[in-house]
Design a protein around this motif. Structure first.
Motif, PDB file in Angstrom:
ATOM      1  N   LEU A  25       0.825  -1.209   0.000  1.00 15.90           N
ATOM      2  CA  LEU A  25       0.000   0.000   0.000  1.00 15.90           C
ATOM      3  C   LEU A  25       0.861   1.262   0.000  1.00 15.90           C
ATOM      4  CD1 LEU A  25      -2.817  -1.050   2.475  1.00 15.90           C
ATOM      5  CD2 LEU A  25      -3.001  -0.735   0.005  1.00 15.90           C
ATOM      6  N   PHE A  26       1.991   1.215   0.684  1.00 13.78           N
ATOM      7  CA  PHE A  26       2.878   2.374   0.683  1.00 13.78           C
ATOM      8  C   PHE A  26       3.395   2.649  -0.725  1.00 13.78           C
ATOM      9  CE2 PHE A  26       6.944   4.510   1.226  1.00 13.78           C
ATOM     10  CZ  PHE A  26       6.623   5.499   2.130  1.00 13.78           C
ATOM     11  N   ILE A  27       3.751   1.595  -1.454  1.00 15.72           N
ATOM     12  CA  ILE A  27       4.229   1.759  -2.830  1.00 15.72           C
ATOM     13  C   ILE A  27       3.114   2.278  -3.728  1.00 15.72           C
ATOM     14  CG2 ILE A  27       5.119   0.540  -4.847  1.00 15.72           C
ATOM     15  CD1 ILE A  27       6.602  -1.313  -2.938  1.00 15.72           C
ATOM     16  N   VAL A  84       4.576  10.556   2.283  1.00 16.28           N
ATOM     17  CA  VAL A  84       4.313  10.865   0.875  1.00 16.28           C
ATOM     18  C   VAL A  84       4.300  12.373   0.643  1.00 16.28           C
ATOM     19  CG1 VAL A  84       2.569  10.723  -0.935  1.00 16.28           C
ATOM     20  CG2 VAL A  84       3.104   8.704   0.417  1.00 16.28           C
ATOM     21  N   VAL A  85       3.602  13.101   1.500  1.00 11.44           N
ATOM     22  CA  VAL A  85       3.562  14.561   1.349  1.00 11.44           C
ATOM     23  C   VAL A  85       4.945  15.165   1.579  1.00 11.44           C
ATOM     24  CG1 VAL A  85       2.567  16.682   2.288  1.00 11.44           C
ATOM     25  CG2 VAL A  85       1.127  14.683   1.941  1.00 11.44           C
ATOM     26  N   ALA A 129       0.937   6.717  -6.820  1.00  7.19           N
ATOM     27  CA  ALA A 129      -0.230   7.521  -7.176  1.00  7.19           C
ATOM     28  C   ALA A 129       0.035   9.005  -6.993  1.00  7.19           C
ATOM     29  CB  ALA A 129      -1.434   7.094  -6.328  1.00  7.19           C
ATOM     30  N   ALA A 130       0.906   9.345  -6.063  1.00  5.03           N
ATOM     31  CA  ALA A 130       1.231  10.755  -5.848  1.00  5.03           C
ATOM     32  C   ALA A 130       2.367  11.230  -6.743  1.00  5.03           C
ATOM     33  CB  ALA A 130       1.592  10.984  -4.378  1.00  5.03           C
ATOM     34  N   LEU A 131       3.314  10.369  -7.046  1.00  7.21           N
ATOM     35  CA  LEU A 131       4.495  10.792  -7.812  1.00  7.21           C
ATOM     36  C   LEU A 131       4.245  10.837  -9.314  1.00  7.21           C
ATOM     37  CD1 LEU A 131       7.321   8.893  -5.902  1.00  7.21           C
ATOM     38  CD2 LEU A 131       6.748  11.316  -5.782  1.00  7.21           C
ATOM     39  N   ILE A 132       3.316  10.036  -9.827  1.00  5.84           N
ATOM     40  CA  ILE A 132       3.065  10.030 -11.268  1.00  5.84           C
ATOM     41  C   ILE A 132       2.580  11.394 -11.757  1.00  5.84           C
ATOM     42  CG2 ILE A 132       1.536   9.095 -13.048  1.00  5.84           C
ATOM     43  CD1 ILE A 132       1.837   6.374 -11.752  1.00  5.84           C
ATOM     44  N   GLY A 160      -6.988  11.102  -3.292  1.00 10.13           N
ATOM     45  CA  GLY A 160      -8.394  10.896  -2.973  1.00 10.13           C
ATOM     46  C   GLY A 160      -8.949   9.609  -3.527  1.00 10.13           C
ATOM     47  N   LEU A 161      -8.338   9.121  -4.610  1.00  8.60           N
ATOM     48  CA  LEU A 161      -8.791   7.868  -5.210  1.00  8.60           C
ATOM     49  C   LEU A 161      -8.175   6.643  -4.556  1.00  8.60           C
ATOM     50  CD1 LEU A 161     -10.411   6.532  -7.549  1.00  8.60           C
ATOM     51  CD2 LEU A 161      -8.353   6.756  -8.943  1.00  8.60           C
TER      52      LEU A 161
END
Length: 356
Positions: A59-61, A173-174, A66-69, A117-118
């Motif tokens: 889940l971390f990956i 992530v942030v 999802a955030a880095l793309i 959010g997704l």
């Protein structure tokens, strides 16, 4: 010393008085050998299990990608905007709300907050759907409740451990995204941007906590972990991916865009109200206002004059308190949903019979 010169025996230590209770008096927590914070013991053990599990790594990956793309594709556009605009404001915070376009067809990708959010609700569901019924299926729940802790310490500790995992993943992530913006793009956030980012981080934490409470509710109500997982991930698909389509169909049936202009405006407002029944809509509206100070409204005007005033409004940046005033109903609704789900799960768990 005695008269014969021999040493006197040492006096025996005074015995500790044994507390005497009257008939019918309830013993204290210390007399029952119950720890004062049993939920901390449960939370510590659950947190260690979560951090060392393969579920956490996967889940971390997923959340990180999802955030880095979108950040990768948005970097060039934001960097060029930062170099061409002298003294531009709110450039750093655009890393999180800007939706990049890729390819010759200029296909728009979701922004960082859109991807989170997704995908982020999967964190809450994955760490909660089998928290109670998994213990029951393995036969460890009666053994756990036989320990000198209260029953509510079990569900409180599991919920606290899930909150801690969510905070760790979202915070990391942030932090990575912020470091990328500072190092790669050379953009330093202003104080107002840092405050907006912190508020958005808390909003994301509340949103994922709702899914954690919802997953824990399913774990308490549904006996089988596979069934609760199926219901939880089905609800995630329904609310986040197909929810907008369903609410549009319902809104189009209940309030079709026909009649006079004012009737069409009323129909649009009714459709927006129906769409706000989805937690995903509440999160997206609040995130956009907190991250983008240029957004000055989350609802359509109620009258024709309101539309005319909106078209004539001079674009400006809202202050942080003005942005928060716009979204506090959405924030309160998300908090209320989270509290309601956990309260129902708590009451049901406290009333359940656990057989050895």
């Amino acid at each position: 010393m005695t008269a014969e010169g021999t040493p006197m025996p040492a006096a025996a230590p005074a015995a500790t008085p044994v507390p005497v209770r009257r008939d019918g008096e309830i013993p204290s927590r210390r007399e029952r050998s119950v720890p004062h914070a049993g939920w901390i013991v449960v939370a510590r053990k659950e947190l260690a299990d979560h951090l060392l599990s393969a579920r956490f790594v996967v889940l971390f990956i997923v959340v990180g990608l999802a955030a880095l793309i979108p950040l990768y594709f948005a970097a060039d556009a934001i960097r060029s905007a930062a170099s061409t605009v002298s003294g531009g404001q709110a450039i750093f915070i655009a890393l999180f709300w800007y939706a990049p376009k890729v390819g010759d067809a200029q296909i728009a990708l979701p922004s960082v907050q859109g991807f989170l959010g997704l995908v982020a609700p999967l964190l809450g569901l994955a760490f909660a759907f089998d928290s109670i019924n998994g213990e029951r299926a393995q036969g460890t729940l009666p053994r756990l409740l036989s320990q000198p802790i209260h029953r509510d310490d079990v569900i409180n500790g599991k919920f606290a451990a899930g909150l801690a995992v969510i905070a760790i993943v979202i915070g990391v992530v942030v932090g990575v995204i912020s470091a990328f913006g500072i190092i790669r793009l050379g953009i330093v956030p202003a104080a107002s941007e840092a405050l907006r980012l912190i508020l958005w981080l808390l909003l994301t934490f509340i949103y994922v906590s709702f899914w954690l409470a919802f997953g824990m509710l399913l774990s308490v109500v549904v006996r089988r972990a596979a069934t609760s997982a199926l219901i939880g991930f089905g609800a995630w698909l329904l609310f986040t991916i197909f929810g907008g389509l369903i609410t549009q169909l319902i809104g189009g049936f209940m309030a079709p865009l026909t009649g006079t202009v004012q009737q069409q405006i009323n129909s649009i407002q009714l459709q927006e109200t129906i769409n706000r029944l989805l937690p995903d809509t509440l999160y997206r509206e609040a995130s956009l206002v907190l991250l983008n100070p240029q957004v000055s409204s989350v609802s359509s005007p109620a009258t024709i004059a309101g539309y005319q005033q909106a078209q004539q409004r001079i674009p400006s940046l809202l202050s942080l308190d003005q942005s928060f005033i716009l979204v506090w109903p959405q924030v309160v609704a998300l908090v209320a949903l989270t509290v309601a789900c956990f309260a129902i799960a708590y009451v049901r768990f406290m009333r359940q019979e656990v057989r050895a």
